[in-house]
Design an enzyme around this catalytic site. Sequence first.
Site, mmCIF file in Angstrom:
data_model
loop_
_atom_site.group_PDB
_atom_site.id
_atom_site.type_symbol
_atom_site.label_atom_id
_atom_site.label_comp_id
_atom_site.label_asym_id
_atom_site.label_seq_id
_atom_site.Cartn_x
_atom_site.Cartn_y
_atom_site.Cartn_z
ATOM 1 N N ARG A 249 -8.232 5.253 0.043
ATOM 2 C CA ARG A 249 -8.881 4.350 0.977
ATOM 3 C C ARG A 249 -8.964 2.935 0.393
ATOM 4 O O ARG A 249 -9.491 2.727 -0.691
ATOM 5 C CB ARG A 249 -10.265 4.891 1.297
ATOM 6 C CG ARG A 249 -10.910 4.150 2.374
ATOM 7 C CD ARG A 249 -11.779 4.953 3.302
ATOM 8 N NE ARG A 249 -12.216 4.027 4.339
ATOM 9 C CZ ARG A 249 -11.529 3.781 5.442
ATOM 10 N NH1 ARG A 249 -10.425 4.418 5.693
ATOM 11 N NH2 ARG A 249 -11.953 2.883 6.309
ATOM 12 N N TRP B 80 -19.558 -6.345 0.394
ATOM 13 C CA TRP B 80 -18.177 -5.935 0.621
ATOM 14 C C TRP B 80 -17.262 -7.108 0.951
ATOM 15 O O TRP B 80 -16.160 -6.929 1.462
ATOM 16 C CB TRP B 80 -18.112 -4.848 1.703
ATOM 17 C CG TRP B 80 -18.684 -3.555 1.208
ATOM 18 C CD1 TRP B 80 -19.087 -3.278 -0.067
ATOM 19 C CD2 TRP B 80 -18.915 -2.362 1.956
ATOM 20 N NE1 TRP B 80 -19.548 -1.996 -0.146
ATOM 21 C CE2 TRP B 80 -19.462 -1.410 1.069
ATOM 22 C CE3 TRP B 80 -18.712 -2.005 3.303
ATOM 23 C CZ2 TRP B 80 -19.807 -0.112 1.492
ATOM 24 C CZ3 TRP B 80 -19.059 -0.719 3.705
ATOM 25 C CH2 TRP B 80 -19.586 0.209 2.807
ATOM 26 N N ASP C 176 -26.454 -0.956 9.395
ATOM 27 C CA ASP C 176 -25.987 -0.193 8.237
ATOM 28 C C ASP C 176 -26.135 -0.990 6.952
ATOM 29 O O ASP C 176 -25.726 -2.141 6.872
ATOM 30 C CB ASP C 176 -24.493 0.135 8.395
ATOM 31 C CG ASP C 176 -24.246 1.142 9.504
ATOM 32 O OD1 ASP C 176 -25.087 2.033 9.690
ATOM 33 O OD2 ASP C 176 -23.211 1.019 10.184
ATOM 34 N N HIS D 42 -16.682 12.985 3.540
ATOM 35 C CA HIS D 42 -15.577 12.486 2.720
ATOM 36 C C HIS D 42 -14.531 13.566 2.497
ATOM 37 O O HIS D 42 -13.537 13.342 1.825
ATOM 38 C CB HIS D 42 -16.101 11.973 1.375
ATOM 39 C CG HIS D 42 -17.016 10.795 1.539
ATOM 40 N ND1 HIS D 42 -18.361 10.875 1.314
ATOM 41 C CD2 HIS D 42 -16.770 9.538 1.950
ATOM 42 C CE1 HIS D 42 -18.914 9.694 1.571
ATOM 43 N NE2 HIS D 42 -17.976 8.868 1.953
ATOM 44 N N GLU E 29 -26.932 9.554 2.788
ATOM 45 C CA GLU E 29 -26.048 10.578 2.233
ATOM 46 C C GLU E 29 -26.812 11.515 1.303
ATOM 47 O O GLU E 29 -27.549 11.069 0.438
ATOM 48 C CB GLU E 29 -24.911 9.921 1.461
ATOM 49 C CG GLU E 29 -24.064 10.915 0.704
ATOM 50 C CD GLU E 29 -22.801 10.300 0.118
ATOM 51 O OE1 GLU E 29 -22.278 9.322 0.682
ATOM 52 O OE2 GLU E 29 -22.342 10.807 -0.907
ATOM 53 N N ARG F 160 0.816 -1.217 0.000
ATOM 54 C CA ARG F 160 0.000 0.000 0.000
ATOM 55 C C ARG F 160 0.853 1.271 0.000
ATOM 56 O O ARG F 160 0.549 2.268 0.641
ATOM 57 C CB ARG F 160 -0.971 -0.011 1.182
ATOM 58 C CG ARG F 160 -2.103 -1.005 0.952
ATOM 59 C CD ARG F 160 -3.146 -0.920 2.020
ATOM 60 N NE ARG F 160 -2.581 -1.239 3.311
ATOM 61 C CZ ARG F 160 -3.031 -0.775 4.474
ATOM 62 N NH1 ARG F 160 -4.065 0.036 4.485
ATOM 63 N NH2 ARG F 160 -2.468 -1.130 5.593
ATOM 64 N N GLU G 51 -17.211 2.954 17.707
ATOM 65 C CA GLU G 51 -16.665 1.859 16.867
ATOM 66 C C GLU G 51 -15.141 1.763 16.894
ATOM 67 O O GLU G 51 -14.527 1.314 15.929
ATOM 68 C CB GLU G 51 -17.185 1.989 15.419
ATOM 69 C CG GLU G 51 -18.698 1.940 15.320
ATOM 70 C CD GLU G 51 -19.239 2.016 13.878
ATOM 71 O OE1 GLU G 51 -18.483 1.724 12.939
ATOM 72 O OE2 GLU G 51 -20.428 2.340 13.721
ATOM 73 N N LYS H 203 -20.419 5.126 -6.955
ATOM 74 C CA LYS H 203 -19.974 3.760 -7.244
ATOM 75 C C LYS H 203 -19.656 3.559 -8.710
ATOM 76 O O LYS H 203 -20.406 3.992 -9.576
ATOM 77 C CB LYS H 203 -21.090 2.759 -6.927
ATOM 78 C CG LYS H 203 -21.550 2.778 -5.522
ATOM 79 C CD LYS H 203 -20.769 1.821 -4.705
ATOM 80 C CE LYS H 203 -21.232 1.891 -3.271
ATOM 81 N NZ LYS H 203 -20.221 1.391 -2.358
HETATM 82 N N1 GLN Z 1 -21.489 2.800 11.085
HETATM 83 C C1 GLN Z 1 -20.501 2.963 10.087
HETATM 84 C C2 GLN Z 1 -19.574 4.098 10.473
HETATM 85 O O1 GLN Z 1 -20.018 5.038 11.031
HETATM 86 C C3 GLN Z 1 -21.095 3.230 8.733
HETATM 87 C C4 GLN Z 1 -20.049 3.406 7.681
HETATM 88 C C5 GLN Z 1 -20.570 3.417 6.258
HETATM 89 O O2 GLN Z 1 -21.707 3.610 6.019
HETATM 90 N N2 GLN Z 1 -19.734 3.231 5.318
HETATM 91 O O3 GLN Z 1 -18.418 4.076 10.199
#
Ligand code: GLN
Length: 763
Positions: free
Chosen positions: A524, A570, A608, A703, A674, A16, A493, A117
């Site tokens: 990323r 994913w 999510d 972002h 979003e 990377r 998280e 995407k």
């Molecule tokens: N709960 C995840 C976070 O807050 C959601 C991330 C995402 O939607 N990509 O990171």
Amino acid sequence: MAHSANLGFPRFGVNREWKKASERYWSGKLTREEMLATADDLMMRHWMLQKEAGIDIIPVNDFAFYDHVLDTIALLGAVPARYNHPAGSQVDVDTYFAMARGRQDATTDVTAMEMTKWFDTNYHYIVPELSGDMQFQIASERPFEAVEKARSVGVENPRPVLLGPVSFLLLGKTVEDGVELNELLNRLLPVYTEILQRYKDMGIQQVQIDEPTLVLDLNDEAVALFRTAYDHFATRNERPDLLVATYFGTIEHNLELAASLAEGLHIDLVRAPGQLNAVAGVLGESQILSLGVVDGRNVWRTDLERALRMVKEGVEILGSDRIQLAPSCSLLHSPIDLERETKMDPDVLEWLAYGKQKLEEINALTLAANGKQDEVADFFDANAKAVQKRRSSSKVTNPAVQERMAKLNDDMARRYTPFNERIRIQQEKLHLPPYPTTTIGSFPQTKEVRRLRANLKKGEITQQQYDDAIAEVTLDTIRFQEEADLDVLVHGEFERNDMVEYFGEQLDGFVFSQNGWVQSYGSRGVKPPIIFGDINRPGPMTVKWSKFAKDHTDRPMKGMLTGPVTILQWSFVRDDQPRKTTCEQISLAIRDEVVDLEAAGIDVIQIDEPAIREGLPLRRQDWADYLDWAVRCFRISASGVQDQTQIHTHMCYSEFNDMIESIAAMDADVISIEASRSRMELLDSFDSFVYPNDIGPGVWDIHSPRVPSRDEMVELLEAALKHVPKERLWVNPDCGLKTRGWEETRTSVRNMVEAAKALRERA
Ligand code: GLN
Ligand code: ZN
């Protein structure tokens, strides 16, 4: 003789290096020259690797600093006005990155371009902004320099990759009314012609021109654009041959068109093996066909016998001179080298192939197609054994899971009471103010947090030390959220490496790579888990930290889970059963987790599903079936709870206007979605469809490191209020904050809460 070819190589580097170099440049730790030297070094290494794997035709201009669509924007000088790019000059690196990430410093404050995407992958591209007065000219020398560089390391057959003019326009978005794509195309074509001419002058024989939009449903306007563009090219002699590359689906519905465009055509025979005969049948006498027989976007070893049968069919029809063998699509979507995997279950390891191994497969297939089967007999043998072992392995099936799957029924996909009733019961418990504020789950994953995990892995700290440190940041984050006066808190998280990996690691049926990185957007990367067998949850996965967080505040604490469709989407998914079946297995595991969280006293649980849209089939005719099972899987995961438990979901990265009814059918009590980059455009669809449940259209583009002001967010909320009744509107960012720094996060969160309060005061 058939030739082996590649369509594109991953950019990050096996360690990377590119991710690190670009990020260090952004933070001022690397000079521009140092960063560019890293890019050169990687390009050369990747060309050498492809050469050593035996590839005849090697791509150049596939190494993007951030994204290949952004590269095309730079190449064509299609820079939106707000970046103050002087017309006619080269697009410098900083303007390039400003388009990607926005820029905020003493003298400038400019937002990033939109990102979405790339077809149905988890790669995101920068969306070209098309305005009526746009002028184009060659504004980057990189695509030409790449050829020289490749030659300097002995690549004899560099094949430049360009995004074709029609796909460039179709993937872009018009930013004002009255923009005529055919007018823009007419302005673009001379620039493409000049690019091709310059390649010709450099001695290039063939250019790969990517027109993946040919796999989509094309309207008459799009068809006309294709005709105009390629008729134009057809009359130009001073250019290399063109290989029009299509991937991610069949072109059968656009067959005549696609086949008529240029001297060569690449088709994806992994996604759409059935199209081979039809395509080969309509090609003209000298046209080249590139057969994408090795999966460019999954990690399974190719069944070489099967692939060779397909290749032979192609050779039979066209003759080997007109055949190229290639991955189905660019290897951008594939990790680089399996040899780096030293810790994986050796049985599963044997079933896999990464980029380098895929190129070796292509080489072997090419040799076999050219009658040199003997040279690759051992390679084919080993392959056949591995493929056979995978088919019959007992590791793949779990009888308990099979039994549960047999009992799956529609009642499990339904909440007890309708939303209107549920939300009332929930509010009695939660007492939220109007315009409730919350975040999407993650707070900044700082270097320190990531280092903790690295240290734990290396055994430099104990599990206890790790847990203590995670507990401390979690508590700090709870304190911050209370001070900022957010209404529904999250634990942050911090214990999670990645929102899918974290779950996959605790579920049976997954394996993890050490180095299976693929680019998600810009710098990323993600390391998708590999689903090889039936999925089972041996025990709770998130209850400990959610409970801990809940016990340290009086405010509602949201439990955070990743949804079944996103886990599927994913991951690298097994290709030996329908995706739907694998998704149902995951939804049962998540359902159990939701029920456990509820039992632990968590009143609000977010599942999510940011990836639900990217699973949409590329063609409309296939949407209904997918949406049906995807929504059902979400509901299976969400419906094991009582009415008073509030289920949230979250979606991002995309536009959702065209699937809003399915989103409503998921029946989450609250959705955060979003919307800020597209300035609440999403809500336009609410004119014709009333979204029934609570919704928080994001007001802060996470972002980008830019800090949105209170007033800017108030404005977005006002725009939202035109479409959403005020008792249904939530206030939240576009997505999680894990990629952001703490400083910008603190100010932005405070501004966001202020924005909500400003609205409350008006009420
Ligand atoms: N709960 C995840 C976070 O807050 C959601 C991330 C995402 O939607 N990509 O990171
Ligand atoms: Zn998100």
